[in-house]
Design a protein around this motif. Structure first.
Motif, PDB file in Angstrom:
ATOM      1  N   GLU A   1       2.725   5.890   9.065  1.00 57.53           N
ATOM      2  CA  GLU A   1       2.141   5.818  10.393  1.00 57.53           C
ATOM      3  C   GLU A   1       0.620   5.925  10.379  1.00 57.53           C
ATOM      4  OE1 GLU A   1       4.665   7.614   9.499  1.00 57.53           O
ATOM      5  OE2 GLU A   1       6.360   6.988  10.759  1.00 57.53           O
ATOM      6  N   PHE A   2       0.056   6.784   9.508  1.00 60.90           N
ATOM      7  CA  PHE A   2      -1.394   6.962   9.539  1.00 60.90           C
ATOM      8  C   PHE A   2      -2.126   5.707   9.069  1.00 60.90           C
ATOM      9  CE2 PHE A   2       0.043   8.602   5.449  1.00 60.90           C
ATOM     10  CZ  PHE A   2      -0.824   8.024   4.544  1.00 60.90           C
ATOM     11  N   VAL A   3      -1.484   4.912   8.196  1.00 65.93           N
ATOM     12  CA  VAL A   3      -2.096   3.640   7.795  1.00 65.93           C
ATOM     13  C   VAL A   3      -2.017   2.634   8.937  1.00 65.93           C
ATOM     14  CG1 VAL A   3      -1.952   1.703   6.175  1.00 65.93           C
ATOM     15  CG2 VAL A   3      -1.589   4.033   5.357  1.00 65.93           C
ATOM     16  N   GLN A   4      -0.876   2.590   9.622  1.00 66.67           N
ATOM     17  CA  GLN A   4      -0.748   1.705  10.779  1.00 66.67           C
ATOM     18  C   GLN A   4      -1.737   2.090  11.868  1.00 66.67           C
ATOM     19  OE1 GLN A   4       1.159  -0.889  10.478  1.00 66.67           O
ATOM     20  NE2 GLN A   4       2.108  -0.211   8.559  1.00 66.67           N
ATOM     21  N   ALA A   5      -1.925   3.406  12.065  1.00 72.52           N
ATOM     22  CA  ALA A   5      -2.888   3.872  13.069  1.00 72.52           C
ATOM     23  C   ALA A   5      -4.309   3.459  12.702  1.00 72.52           C
ATOM     24  CB  ALA A   5      -2.797   5.385  13.214  1.00 72.52           C
ATOM     25  N   ALA A   6      -4.640   3.531  11.425  1.00 75.98           N
ATOM     26  CA  ALA A   6      -5.978   3.112  10.988  1.00 75.98           C
ATOM     27  C   ALA A   6      -6.204   1.627  11.258  1.00 75.98           C
ATOM     28  CB  ALA A   6      -6.152   3.420   9.500  1.00 75.98           C
ATOM     29  N   ARG A   7      -5.158   0.828  11.049  1.00 75.66           N
ATOM     30  CA  ARG A   7      -5.283  -0.600  11.352  1.00 75.66           C
ATOM     31  C   ARG A   7      -5.501  -0.811  12.849  1.00 75.66           C
ATOM     32  NH1 ARG A   7      -0.789  -1.601   7.720  1.00 75.66           N
ATOM     33  NH2 ARG A   7      -1.542  -2.456   5.754  1.00 75.66           N
ATOM     34  N   CYS A   8      -4.796  -0.042  13.667  1.00 79.77           N
ATOM     35  CA  CYS A   8      -4.879  -0.221  15.124  1.00 79.77           C
ATOM     36  C   CYS A   8      -6.278   0.091  15.655  1.00 79.77           C
ATOM     37  CB  CYS A   8      -3.850   0.661  15.824  1.00 79.77           C
ATOM     38  SG  CYS A   8      -2.140   0.136  15.542  1.00 79.77           S
ATOM     39  N   VAL A   9      -6.980   1.015  15.002  1.00 77.56           N
ATOM     40  CA  VAL A   9      -8.332   1.348  15.476  1.00 77.56           C
ATOM     41  C   VAL A   9      -9.393   0.468  14.841  1.00 77.56           C
ATOM     42  CG1 VAL A   9      -7.676   3.725  15.979  1.00 77.56           C
ATOM     43  CG2 VAL A   9      -8.630   3.163  13.724  1.00 77.56           C
ATOM     44  N   GLY A  10      -8.966  -0.544  14.080  1.00 79.25           N
ATOM     45  CA  GLY A  10      -9.902  -1.536  13.555  1.00 79.25           C
ATOM     46  C   GLY A  10     -10.418  -1.292  12.155  1.00 79.25           C
ATOM     47  N   ALA A  11      -9.818  -0.386  11.403  1.00 81.00           N
ATOM     48  CA  ALA A  11     -10.265  -0.144  10.028  1.00 81.00           C
ATOM     49  C   ALA A  11      -9.940  -1.343   9.148  1.00 81.00           C
ATOM     50  CB  ALA A  11      -9.599   1.117   9.470  1.00 81.00           C
ATOM     51  N   GLY A  12     -10.870  -1.727   8.290  1.00 80.40           N
ATOM     52  CA  GLY A  12     -10.663  -2.849   7.390  1.00 80.40           C
ATOM     53  C   GLY A  12      -9.820  -2.467   6.187  1.00 80.40           C
ATOM     54  N   ASN A  13      -9.419  -3.482   5.433  1.00 80.79           N
ATOM     55  CA  ASN A  13      -8.581  -3.226   4.265  1.00 80.79           C
ATOM     56  C   ASN A  13      -9.271  -2.326   3.239  1.00 80.79           C
ATOM     57  OD1 ASN A  13      -6.358  -4.762   5.145  1.00 80.79           O
ATOM     58  ND2 ASN A  13      -7.291  -6.659   4.407  1.00 80.79           N
ATOM     59  N   GLY A  14     -10.573  -2.551   3.028  1.00 79.42           N
ATOM     60  CA  GLY A  14     -11.305  -1.738   2.063  1.00 79.42           C
ATOM     61  C   GLY A  14     -11.326  -0.273   2.446  1.00 79.42           C
ATOM     62  N   ARG A  15     -11.587   0.002   3.718  1.00 81.97           N
ATOM     63  CA  ARG A  15     -11.621   1.397   4.180  1.00 81.97           C
ATOM     64  C   ARG A  15     -10.239   2.027   4.095  1.00 81.97           C
ATOM     65  NH1 ARG A  15     -14.864   4.732   7.073  1.00 81.97           N
ATOM     66  NH2 ARG A  15     -13.855   6.303   8.393  1.00 81.97           N
ATOM     67  N   ILE A  16      -9.208   1.285   4.465  1.00 80.02           N
ATOM     68  CA  ILE A  16      -7.839   1.819   4.403  1.00 80.02           C
ATOM     69  C   ILE A  16      -7.461   2.155   2.964  1.00 80.02           C
ATOM     70  CG2 ILE A  16      -5.415   1.237   4.732  1.00 80.02           C
ATOM     71  CD1 ILE A  16      -6.228  -0.372   7.184  1.00 80.02           C
ATOM     72  N   LEU A  17      -7.794   1.248   2.047  1.00 82.33           N
ATOM     73  CA  LEU A  17      -7.463   1.492   0.640  1.00 82.33           C
ATOM     74  C   LEU A  17      -8.196   2.713   0.105  1.00 82.33           C
ATOM     75  CD1 LEU A  17      -7.468  -2.147  -0.764  1.00 82.33           C
ATOM     76  CD2 LEU A  17      -5.513  -0.589  -0.743  1.00 82.33           C
ATOM     77  N   TYR A  18      -9.478   2.833   0.448  1.00 77.11           N
ATOM     78  CA  TYR A  18     -10.308   3.902  -0.104  1.00 77.11           C
ATOM     79  C   TYR A  18     -10.017   5.256   0.538  1.00 77.11           C
ATOM     80  CZ  TYR A  18     -14.473   6.551  -1.411  1.00 77.11           C
ATOM     81  OH  TYR A  18     -15.325   7.514  -1.885  1.00 77.11           O
ATOM     82  N   ARG A  19      -9.828   5.282   1.844  1.00 81.20           N
ATOM     83  CA  ARG A  19      -9.683   6.541   2.568  1.00 81.20           C
ATOM     84  C   ARG A  19      -8.243   7.017   2.718  1.00 81.20           C
ATOM     85  NH1 ARG A  19     -13.944   8.098   5.799  1.00 81.20           N
ATOM     86  NH2 ARG A  19     -12.627   9.953   6.094  1.00 81.20           N
ATOM     87  N   HIS A  20      -7.285   6.095   2.730  1.00 77.01           N
ATOM     88  CA  HIS A  20      -5.923   6.481   3.069  1.00 77.01           C
ATOM     89  C   HIS A  20      -4.903   6.200   1.955  1.00 77.01           C
ATOM     90  CE1 HIS A  20      -7.249   7.231   7.163  1.00 77.01           C
ATOM     91  NE2 HIS A  20      -7.804   6.030   7.191  1.00 77.01           N
ATOM     92  N   VAL A  21      -5.037   5.065   1.275  1.00 72.12           N
ATOM     93  CA  VAL A  21      -4.012   4.686   0.299  1.00 72.12           C
ATOM     94  C   VAL A  21      -4.251   5.354  -1.050  1.00 72.12           C
ATOM     95  CG1 VAL A  21      -2.957   2.770  -0.956  1.00 72.12           C
ATOM     96  CG2 VAL A  21      -3.534   2.503   1.463  1.00 72.12           C
ATOM     97  N   LEU A  22      -5.419   5.178  -1.638  1.00 68.40           N
ATOM     98  CA  LEU A  22      -5.691   5.708  -2.972  1.00 68.40           C
ATOM     99  C   LEU A  22      -5.541   7.229  -3.070  1.00 68.40           C
ATOM    100  CD1 LEU A  22      -8.665   3.553  -4.338  1.00 68.40           C
ATOM    101  CD2 LEU A  22      -6.337   3.695  -5.231  1.00 68.40           C
ATOM    102  N   PRO A  23      -6.079   8.020  -2.105  1.00 72.10           N
ATOM    103  CA  PRO A  23      -5.901   9.477  -2.223  1.00 72.10           C
ATOM    104  C   PRO A  23      -4.444   9.922  -2.264  1.00 72.10           C
ATOM    105  CG  PRO A  23      -7.614   8.969  -0.621  1.00 72.10           C
ATOM    106  CD  PRO A  23      -6.952   7.672  -0.970  1.00 72.10           C
TER     107      PRO A  23
END
Length: 287
Positions: free
Chosen positions: A176-198
């Motif tokens: 859900e937190f990745v989907q929420a990040a997409r909904c607020v306009g976060a790009g793929n790079g930011r999602i990967l760096y801030r949410h996926v990799l950690p």
């Protein structure tokens, strides 16, 4: 009123020390790192290339703690020098494999589709060959030497890190937190760096420890076959190879390099097991 007692959460290091496998592995790895660092700095009983012609094939004694080899070189000094060389190869090759494998696995799992299929099929081709055989092929093409050994081992273990990184990414990108990040306009790079990799670091950390043990063993195997570190540079695999013909007459030539390889591999394996137990909440209560 007195303040209620604070409840402290043990740190990763404290939990690792409470784990028997992790604690023993940490001690062995620390010993290996200290010996390798001293060997790299040249803090050895004798220069590792210095020959003492009158003291050839001396057994362990107060003068030569681990004895001398066929050329009168101090075995203890060459063990320390070999630790430095093997540590350099292991760290550089695992860094290469971790970087390439994590990048490929993360992008493959996150974007999926054709890119995922192509990358994973290439990784499957690498998986079809035994690690040492694939490393032999790479070194045979590039030529023997320490730098080519680093490239060979890094190439061999890249697919493992790609697989290890891809699995958690496939699960995390649906949360859900990745989907929420997409909904607020976060790009793929930011999602990967801030949410996926950690959220994929825990299995990668464990894999790094295990890969260090594999790379140590692979480097020794390549050097034993004459395709890794080249004489006269000290290497545990080279020392084993040089002792084959006279092992019955001078068993210490084979004993000490073999023990060094065994303890190094055992240390990284035990440390990896301990990190797995500590970082996986499902396993913390089982040991």
């Amino acid at each position: 009123m007195p303040n209620p007692p604070e409840i402290t959460t043990p740190t990763l290091f404290q939990r690792l020390l409470r784990n028997r496998s992790g604690a023993v592995g940490l001690v062995l790895v620390t010993l290996y790192l200290v010996v390798g660092l001293l060997g790299w700095m040249g803090v050895t009983p004798y220069p590792d290339l210095e020959q003492h012609a009158r003291d050839r094939l001396k057994p362990p004694s107060a003068t030569y703690v681990m004895g001398t080899d066929l050329f009168g070189r101090d075995i203890a000094s060459r063990i320390m020098g070999g630790a430095a060389n093997s540590l350099r190869v292991a760290l550089l090759s695992v860094t290469l494999a971790t970087t390439l494998g994590t990048l490929l696995g993360t992008l493959s799992g996150y974007f999926g589709g054709t890119f995922d299929i192509i990358v994973m099929r290439i990784m499957d081709v690498f998986f079809a060959l035994p690690a040492l055989l694939l490393a032999l092929v790479v070194v045979s093409v590039l030529g023997p030497g320490m730098n080519n050994t680093v490239l060979a081992i890094g190439t061999v273990y890249t697919p493992i890190f790609a697989r290890v990184a891809r699995g958690p990414v496939l699960a995390v990108k649906q949360m859900e937190f990745v989907q929420a990040a997409r909904c607020v306009g976060a790009g793929n790079g930011r999602i990967l760096y801030r949410h996926v990799l950690p959220n994929t670091l825990a299995p990668l950390i464990v894999q790094v420890s295990l890969a260090l043990s594999w790379s140590l063993l692979t480097e020794a195997g390549l050097s034993f076959l004459g395709l890794g570190t080249q004489p006269p540079l000290p290497s545990w695999g080279v020392m084993l190879s040089e002792s084959r013909g006279i092992a019955e007459m001078a068993p210490w030539l084979m004993l000490f390099p073999a023990l060094a390889i065994m303890l190094g591999v055992l240390g990284f394996n035990l440390l990896g097991d301990g990190l797995r137990d500590v970082l996986d909440p499902r396993l913390r209560g089982l040991r």
